[in-house]
Design an enzyme around this catalytic site. Sequence first.
Site, short mmCIF file in Angstrom:
data_model
loop_
_atom_site.label_atom_id
_atom_site.label_comp_id
_atom_site.label_asym_id
_atom_site.label_seq_id
_atom_site.Cartn_x
_atom_site.Cartn_y
_atom_site.Cartn_z
N VAL A 78 -21.83 -8.53 -11.64
CA VAL A 78 -20.29 -8.52 -11.51
C VAL A 78 -19.62 -9.79 -10.60
O VAL A 78 -18.89 -10.31 -10.70
CB VAL A 78 -19.98 -7.28 -10.79
CG1 VAL A 78 -20.58 -7.24 -9.32
CG2 VAL A 78 -18.41 -7.01 -10.84
N ASP A 79 -20.69 -10.33 -9.73
CA ASP A 79 -20.42 -11.32 -9.06
C ASP A 79 -20.21 -12.69 -9.79
O ASP A 79 -19.03 -13.32 -9.76
CB ASP A 79 -21.50 -11.69 -7.97
CG ASP A 79 -21.33 -12.63 -7.02
OD1 ASP A 79 -19.93 -13.15 -6.64
OD2 ASP A 79 -22.13 -13.17 -6.02
#
Length: 166
Positions: A32-33
């Site tokens: 997700v980062d």
Amino acid sequence: MRLKVLQGDITQLDVDTIVNAANSSLLGGGGVDGAIHRAAGSELLAECRLLGGCETGQAKITGAYLLPAQYVIHTVGPVWKGGQHNEAELLRSCYLRSLELAVQNNVKTIAFPCISTGVYGFPKRPAADIALGAVQGFEDREKLEEVTFICFGDDSYQIYREILNL
């Protein structure tokens, strides 16, 4: 405050703030980062460089740039080491520090990914219990209109739905 559970891509949500499951450098990474950094554009990385990183269990806020959200709250979840290294409290702190920043910035809608359950290895069911407990027990929850838990995978989505009886 309404709670929602969705399956999908956090970078596509039209909410005031999305939460990034970041690493301690805040300079992007995988999962997700990386998706948030790619979708937000280079300005997010430039702002993150000014923040000096972030400790596990803490959170920092930036603009969202090319994302539909107004802000990104970056929080660093714990790496699972068997559960005897304060992982549960650090994970709970991620949610609480993120909510505190949201309220301080007059955010009404916020979306959380499943923090620490990817490469950091936190077991998904206990992580969901901690996330929901932190949000439901947050003392300023009446200042928020909606909290969304956005799950990338079907297994996490089903866990959240089961816990919330949806």
